[in-house]
Design a protein around this motif. Structure first.
Motif, PDB file in Angstrom:
ATOM      1  N   THR A   2      43.260  21.285  22.227  1.00 30.49           N
ATOM      2  CA  THR A   2      43.101  20.271  21.185  1.00 30.49           C
ATOM      3  C   THR A   2      41.630  20.052  20.875  1.00 30.49           C
ATOM      4  O   THR A   2      41.222  19.995  19.713  1.00 30.49           O
ATOM      5  N   GLU A   3      40.808  19.956  21.907  1.00 29.35           N
ATOM      6  CA  GLU A   3      39.369  19.747  21.718  1.00 29.35           C
ATOM      7  C   GLU A   3      38.746  20.932  20.979  1.00 29.35           C
ATOM      8  O   GLU A   3      37.966  20.752  20.040  1.00 29.35           O
ATOM      9  N   GLN A  14      44.866  19.772  26.474  1.00 29.79           N
ATOM     10  CA  GLN A  14      43.760  18.922  26.030  1.00 29.79           C
ATOM     11  C   GLN A  14      42.562  19.766  25.603  1.00 29.79           C
ATOM     12  O   GLN A  14      41.909  19.469  24.604  1.00 29.79           O
TER      13      GLN A  14
END
Length: 52
Positions: free
Chosen positions: A29-30, A26
């Motif tokens: 991805t950020e 995550q």
């Protein structure tokens, strides 16, 4: 790493490791989205300064 975690038997703390890998994915991805935004801003046409 995820493949090994899913198919290797007797991995200590497998649930914690899976959660950690998910969190890291995550974050990646950020970061990728933020880097895309920076790139977009670098290449956008220049706009004249606004008059006050």
């Amino acid at each position: 790493m995820e493949h090994e975690l899913n198919y290797k038997k007797n991995v200590p703390h497998q649930g914690d490791l899976r959660a950690s890998l998910t969190k890291k994915a995550q974050l990646i991805t950020e970061l990728d989205q933020e880097m895309d935004e920076i790139k977009r801003r670098m290449y956008q046409p220049k706009t004249p300064p606004k008059e006050v």
